[in-house]
Write a protein that holds these residues in place. Structure first.
Motif, PDB file in Angstrom:
ATOM      1  N   GLU A  78       0.658  -1.364  -0.486  1.00 10.79           N
ATOM      2  CA  GLU A  78      -0.174   0.043   0.535  1.00 10.79           C
ATOM      3  C   GLU A  78       0.917   1.181   0.100  1.00 10.79           C
ATOM      4  O   GLU A  78       0.268   2.193  -0.703  1.00 10.79           O
ATOM      5  CB  GLU A  78      -1.182   0.041   1.043  1.00 10.79           C
ATOM      6  CG  GLU A  78      -1.908  -1.093   1.148  1.00 10.79           C
ATOM      7  CD  GLU A  78      -2.933  -1.125   2.118  1.00 10.79           C
ATOM      8  OE1 GLU A  78      -3.396  -0.330   2.686  1.00 10.79           O
ATOM      9  OE2 GLU A  78      -3.219  -2.094   2.828  1.00 10.79           O
ATOM     10  N   GLU A  79       1.841   1.388   0.812  1.00 11.49           N
ATOM     11  CA  GLU A  79       2.577   2.161   0.770  1.00 11.49           C
ATOM     12  C   GLU A  79       3.797   2.782  -1.062  1.00 11.49           C
ATOM     13  O   GLU A  79       3.515   3.800  -1.291  1.00 11.49           O
ATOM     14  CB  GLU A  79       4.025   2.007   1.627  1.00 11.49           C
ATOM     15  CG  GLU A  79       3.545   2.006   3.392  1.00 11.49           C
ATOM     16  CD  GLU A  79       3.084   0.512   3.528  1.00 11.49           C
ATOM     17  OE1 GLU A  79       2.729   0.980   4.799  1.00 11.49           O
ATOM     18  OE2 GLU A  79       2.764  -0.427   2.596  1.00 11.49           O
ATOM     19  N   VAL A  80       3.925   1.882  -1.191  1.00 14.05           N
ATOM     20  CA  VAL A  80       4.301   2.035  -2.904  1.00 14.05           C
ATOM     21  C   VAL A  80       3.236   2.324  -3.955  1.00 14.05           C
ATOM     22  O   VAL A  80       3.192   2.976  -4.850  1.00 14.05           O
ATOM     23  CB  VAL A  80       5.296   0.630  -3.051  1.00 14.05           C
ATOM     24  CG1 VAL A  80       5.513   0.871  -4.619  1.00 14.05           C
ATOM     25  CG2 VAL A  80       6.489   0.498  -2.686  1.00 14.05           C
ATOM     26  N   ALA A  81       1.777   1.865  -3.116  1.00 15.90           N
ATOM     27  CA  ALA A  81       0.785   2.152  -4.041  1.00 15.90           C
ATOM     28  C   ALA A  81       1.055   3.535  -4.080  1.00 15.90           C
ATOM     29  O   ALA A  81      -0.085   4.259  -5.014  1.00 15.90           O
ATOM     30  CB  ALA A  81      -0.539   1.730  -3.898  1.00 15.90           C
ATOM     31  N   GLY A  82       0.570   3.819  -3.087  1.00 12.45           N
ATOM     32  CA  GLY A  82      -0.008   5.403  -3.064  1.00 12.45           C
ATOM     33  C   GLY A  82       1.422   6.167  -3.355  1.00 12.45           C
ATOM     34  O   GLY A  82       1.257   7.621  -3.687  1.00 12.45           O
ATOM     35  N   ALA A  83       2.313   5.530  -3.419  1.00  6.59           N
ATOM     36  CA  ALA A  83       3.552   6.653  -3.480  1.00  6.59           C
ATOM     37  C   ALA A  83       3.236   7.132  -5.168  1.00  6.59           C
ATOM     38  O   ALA A  83       3.683   8.250  -5.945  1.00  6.59           O
ATOM     39  CB  ALA A  83       4.702   6.281  -3.254  1.00  6.59           C
ATOM     40  N   MET A  84       3.001   5.848  -5.659  1.00  7.63           N
ATOM     41  CA  MET A  84       2.564   5.784  -7.356  1.00  7.63           C
ATOM     42  C   MET A  84       1.476   7.110  -7.468  1.00  7.63           C
ATOM     43  O   MET A  84       1.741   7.791  -8.376  1.00  7.63           O
ATOM     44  CB  MET A  84       2.432   4.359  -7.493  1.00  7.63           C
ATOM     45  CG  MET A  84       3.725   3.204  -7.240  1.00  7.63           C
ATOM     46  SD  MET A  84       3.047   1.807  -7.893  1.00  7.63           S
ATOM     47  CE  MET A  84       2.904   1.768  -9.583  1.00  7.63           C
TER      48      MET A  84
END
Length: 165
Positions: A78-84
């Motif tokens: 979820e952290e990488v999805a948010g940053a994307m």
């Protein structure tokens, strides 16, 4: 496919009603969300651009996702999805973004992240404030089924998200 086209058209109407421009940041869907959106006549009124960032390097180079974030949480998080999603907003003219990152299969599973694991994010910039919401789901089926369910959920989530703002 007709349900998906109807959903994409509903998303377009909702974006137009709120004068919002959309961008996408896709990994496991390989541009599937953007393709569906651009099937809708007139989508240029509410769709700015799509990023297909399949590799970790492209996520960092095109969306400003920190390699340290990827190393800490993994690409499918979820952290990488948010940053994307936030990176797509920062690197486009859009007001709202959605992102997908996941393991469509048949390989690629890691401990705690089986095939079918997909993380989503939706982000919006309104009144100089950025709001981002993330989710994680695990889908069943083959690669095509996982990708199709991911595209559908990304658009359903976007519709719910923009209705809040």
């Amino acid at each position: 496919m007709n349900d998906m086209m109807d959903l994409a058209a509903r998303v377009g109407r909702a974006l137009q009603e709120k004068s919002l421009l959309l961008t996408t940041a896709e990994s496991c869907t390989g541009g599937g969300v953007s393709q569906l959106i651009t099937e809708i006549a007139g989508s240029s009124e509410w769709f700015d651009c799509g990023f297909v960032t399949y590799s970790n390097a492209s996520k960092s180079e095109l969306l400003d996702v920190s390699p340290a974030l990827i190393a800490q949480f993994g690409t499918v998080s979820e952290e990488v999805a948010g940053a994307m999603a936030e990176g797509a907003l920062a690197n486009s003219n859009a007001h709202v973004a959605l992102s997908t990152t996941g393991i469509a299969g048949p390989g690629g599973a890691v401990p705690g992240k089986p095939v079918g694991t997909v993380c989503f994010a939706w982000s919006i910039e309104r009144n100089n404030h950025q709001h981002t919401y993330t989710e994680r789901h695990v889908y069943s089926g083959d690669r095509q089924a996982v990708r199709q369910q991911t595209v559908m959920h990304a658009l359903q989530g976007l519709l719910r998200f923009i209705e809040q703002y």
